[in-house]
Each structure stands twice: as structure tokens, then as C-alpha cells.
Design an enzyme around this catalytic site. Sequence first.
Site, PDB file in Angstrom:
ATOM      1  N   TYR A   6       1.267  -1.228  -0.089  1.00  0.00           N
ATOM      2  CA  TYR A   6      -0.186   0.391  -0.039  1.00  0.00           C
ATOM      3  C   TYR A   6       0.627   1.447  -0.478  1.00  0.00           C
ATOM      4  CZ  TYR A   6      -3.318  -3.404   1.853  1.00  0.00           C
ATOM      5  OH  TYR A   6      -4.318  -4.461   1.576  1.00  0.00           O
ATOM      6  N   TYR A 133     -14.317  -4.712   2.664  1.00  0.00           N
ATOM      7  CA  TYR A 133     -13.422  -5.084   2.353  1.00  0.00           C
ATOM      8  C   TYR A 133     -12.679  -6.384   2.534  1.00  0.00           C
ATOM      9  CZ  TYR A 133      -7.410  -5.895   2.071  1.00  0.00           C
ATOM     10  OH  TYR A 133      -6.824  -6.280   1.769  1.00  0.00           O
ATOM     11  N   ASP A 224     -16.906 -13.638   6.918  1.00  0.00           N
ATOM     12  CA  ASP A 224     -15.664 -13.255   6.469  1.00  0.00           C
ATOM     13  C   ASP A 224     -15.162 -12.527   8.199  1.00  0.00           C
ATOM     14  OD1 ASP A 224     -13.100 -12.412   6.311  1.00  0.00           O
ATOM     15  OD2 ASP A 224     -13.578 -10.639   5.003  1.00  0.00           O
ATOM     16  N   LYS A 251      -5.958 -14.570  10.096  1.00  0.00           N
ATOM     17  CA  LYS A 251      -5.235 -13.947  10.581  1.00  0.00           C
ATOM     18  C   LYS A 251      -4.426 -14.359  12.064  1.00  0.00           C
ATOM     19  CE  LYS A 251      -6.462  -8.589   8.631  1.00  0.00           C
ATOM     20  NZ  LYS A 251      -5.492  -8.035   8.407  1.00  0.00           N
TER      21      LYS A 251
HETATM   22  C1  LIG Z   1     -12.087  -8.787   6.994  1.00  0.00           C
HETATM   23  C2  LIG Z   1     -10.871  -9.159   5.731  1.00  0.00           C
HETATM   24  N1  LIG Z   1     -10.644 -10.408   4.638  1.00  0.00           N
HETATM   25  C3  LIG Z   1      -9.626 -10.320   3.858  1.00  0.00           C
HETATM   26  C4  LIG Z   1      -8.771 -10.350   4.837  1.00  0.00           C
HETATM   27  C5  LIG Z   1      -7.485 -10.706   3.512  1.00  0.00           C
HETATM   28  O1  LIG Z   1      -5.984 -11.302   4.649  1.00  0.00           O
HETATM   29  P1  LIG Z   1      -5.095 -11.488   4.059  1.00  0.00           P
HETATM   30  O2  LIG Z   1      -4.325  -9.642   3.994  1.00  0.00           O
HETATM   31  O3  LIG Z   1      -4.512 -12.129   4.806  1.00  0.00           O
HETATM   32  O4  LIG Z   1      -5.685 -11.537   3.145  1.00  0.00           O
HETATM   33  C6  LIG Z   1      -8.382  -8.804   6.056  1.00  0.00           C
HETATM   34  C7  LIG Z   1      -7.510  -8.211   5.800  1.00  0.00           C
HETATM   35  O5  LIG Z   1      -7.158  -6.948   6.117  1.00  0.00           O
HETATM   36  C8  LIG Z   1      -9.374  -8.335   6.054  1.00  0.00           C
HETATM   37  O6  LIG Z   1      -9.699  -7.587   7.379  1.00  0.00           O
END
Ligand SMILES: Cc1ncc(COP(=O)(O)O)c(C=O)c1O
Length: 400
Positions: A6, A133, A224, A251
Site C-alpha cells: 500500500y 474489505y 468473513d 490473521k
Molecule cells: C475482513 C478481512 N478479510 C480478508 C482480509 C485479507 O486477509 P489477508 O491479508 O491475510 O489476505 C483482511 C485483511 O485485512 C480482512 O480484514
Amino acid sequence: MIWYPYAQMKTLEPPIKIASAKGVHLYTEDGRDLIDSVSSWWSVIHGYNNSVINDAIKEQLDKFAHVMLGGLTHDAVQKLSEKLASWLPGDLNYCFFSDSGSVAVEVALKKALQFNTNRGSERSVILALEHAYHGDTFKAMEVGDDEDYHFAFGSSNEKKRGVIHIPTEISALEKAFETYGDKLSCFIVEPLLQGAGGMRMYDVSFLERARQLCDENDVLLIFDEVATGFGRTGNRFVADLVLPDILVLGKALTGGYIGHAVTVANKRVWDGFLSDDPTHALMHGPTFMGNALACSAALRSIELFEKGNYLERIRRIEEITRRELAGFTSEKIEEIRIMGGCVCIEVKDEKYLEGFRRYAFEHGVFSRPFLKYMYAMVPYVIEEPELVKILDVMKSWFND
Ligand SMILES: Cc1ncc(COP(=O)(O)O)c(C=O)c1O
């Protein structure tokens, strides 16, 4: 040359070089001690250099680091999937591992779309949230709604033909189901807390209504919980409150030690892929899925979470945060939002946060505000004085 995330590499501010880390502290090469308010993108829930997780990884390393899951399996991945199946609510029992949250989201969407084609249904539209996101891979970007991250890839209409975005309002939800109900394959949400879209918080009643409408319209509900899972909202998982059909975790799954994620499906979704027809199989298989070091770290991380009274710790983090920010205000602030282990100060204009990162650094805190959002998502092992220090630095930025 490292290509940092980023970032415009031409103007990149040099990143802070970390020499070691322990608990909530990052130690820089030139001897500074920074309290981490970001938990390395919200993942390091037990703090850095945790001896229990270190030992789990070392034990596994002495056996082997990795074997592929194509034709092979091992104890660590079996134990982790058993643990997740018993620990997660409802019949979320079927674990597909992958190496990152974005990929795990791709897998969830693939599952939802193929679940329908496997049963001869034409449903190809995906319902998602405004400001969502879900990661940076292409399908994850499509269900996302964050031009601040993905502006380089064409206008929203061009790239998002099969995705409908709605605000977190029940009336919009009901209208979307009325209009598209029989075309929808799934509804994907970051439940209760939308992270990278601006730490936006919404009420569980929206999710309860979504569950009802998904049931009535034969639509799969995907949570998610890459960011919200493992306590961030004050709930172990939001899935404990409202049960999705597919749950995505990442995460904090490994305590932030090793990139790993899991897409967990319920029995109905699983059954949708069981067939004598080989084309009904899920055709996905990341090289490092079920990595043994990651699975060992995850197992031990879950144990720590269970034994360490984490929900109480998170409740305390929220209580301290609310106490410290009570009545705090500034003409530059739009809104202060707090939920579980997340606090966000949204300012009225991005320019009000210019220089804050440096300011925090100079005051012994690592912070990474973005756009209009100054936030903290601390490791749960943080002690009260450390948390108060982070909040003091955030507040003093507006007063100094
Ligand atoms: C809600 C959500 N889904 C998916 C992701 C993507 O995860 P990664 O960075 O491990 O690909 C993130 C990353 O910040 C997220 O906050």
C-alpha cells in the site's frame, strides 16, 4: 529491493526497522521501545515472542515443517481441524486451509458459487456490503467496496457485474432480497465490524435479519471473520451470535505467527460437494495449505485463548478504552467508535491525521492510521498502563 505494501515506493517514508519484539513491545534497531497499537495488522493477539507458541513451533519443526495435503496428511492439521470443529458453533465442521485471508475468502466464494452449480442452480449474484474489505485478490476485491484500496482496477460497474453492495441497514437488506433473492448465491459480510473500510460498527439485528432472509431465500450466509474472529468484537466469534453457513478465519488463527487461514463450511455446504460426479469436487489447493508449523501455532494459540480468560481481558480493554475516552472531543473529530478490542477515532478530514504516525513514534507508540481513521487494535495481553499510554498519545495529538 523490497516492494512495500500500500505504498508509493517513490515517496515511501522509510519503515521502522524492528530488531526484536516481546509482548506488546517492538524494539527498534536503534534502541527505541514502541508499544504496538496495531498487533501487526490485528493478528498478534498473544503478543510477540510468546514462549508457548514458540515452543509449539519448535516441537513441530523437529518433526517436519511442511508436507503437502495433496495425498498426505499429518497430526497437526488433523488436530487443528478437530479442534475447530468442536470449538466453532453449530455444524461449522468442515475446514479448508489456505495461506492467507484473501485466499480463504476466494475459497468461500468459490464454494458458494459452486454449491449452486453443483445442484444445477443458476444463482450467480453475490450480495455484499458497502465499505466492505475482504482482501486484495481479484474476487475478494469484487466483493469489497473500497476504492481507496482498489481504485487502480477500473470503475466499480465494470469490475463488479455480479456483486450488489448494500449499506448495513435492514431496509436496504430487505429490498435487496426482494429484488435479487432468487438470483443470489450468497451474502458475504464482515460481521459487526468492518475493518479496513473504516472500522465501521453495526448492530447484530442486521445479521439476525440477514440470517432469516438467507434461510427464506435459500442463500448462503458467509461471515468473513478474518479480522473479527478470536475476540476482536468482544465476542469469541460473531458466529457465536448468528450462525453463518461459511466462516472465514485468518490473521489471529495462528496468533499472528504464520500466515494461515481457514474457510469452514457447515454440513449443508459440505454435502453440496459430495457426489459421484468428479466435477462436483472443490478444485482448489494452495501449496502451503495445512502447513504443519502454522497448524501447531494455531492449536497452541487457541489453547492460550481458551485458558487465558481472553474474553474477560477483551472486556477489560473495552472498559478501559471507554473510560479513557469518555467525554473526549475535538472539533477535528467526526466520531469515536469502540467495540471490544477495537477503537477508532474518525476525523473530519484526512489532513488532521497527517504526521500522527511520526508523532506516535516519537511518543513510544507504533500506530498506522489510514485515511480518516486513527485506531488501535491492541494485543490482548496488553497491561492497563500500556493501553492508557496508547490512548493518551491518541488524545494528546488533538490537544498538542
Ligand atoms: C475482513 C478481512 N478479510 C480478508 C482480509 C485479507 O486477509 P489477508 O491479508 O491475510 O489476505 C483482511 C485483511 O485485512 C480482512 O480484514
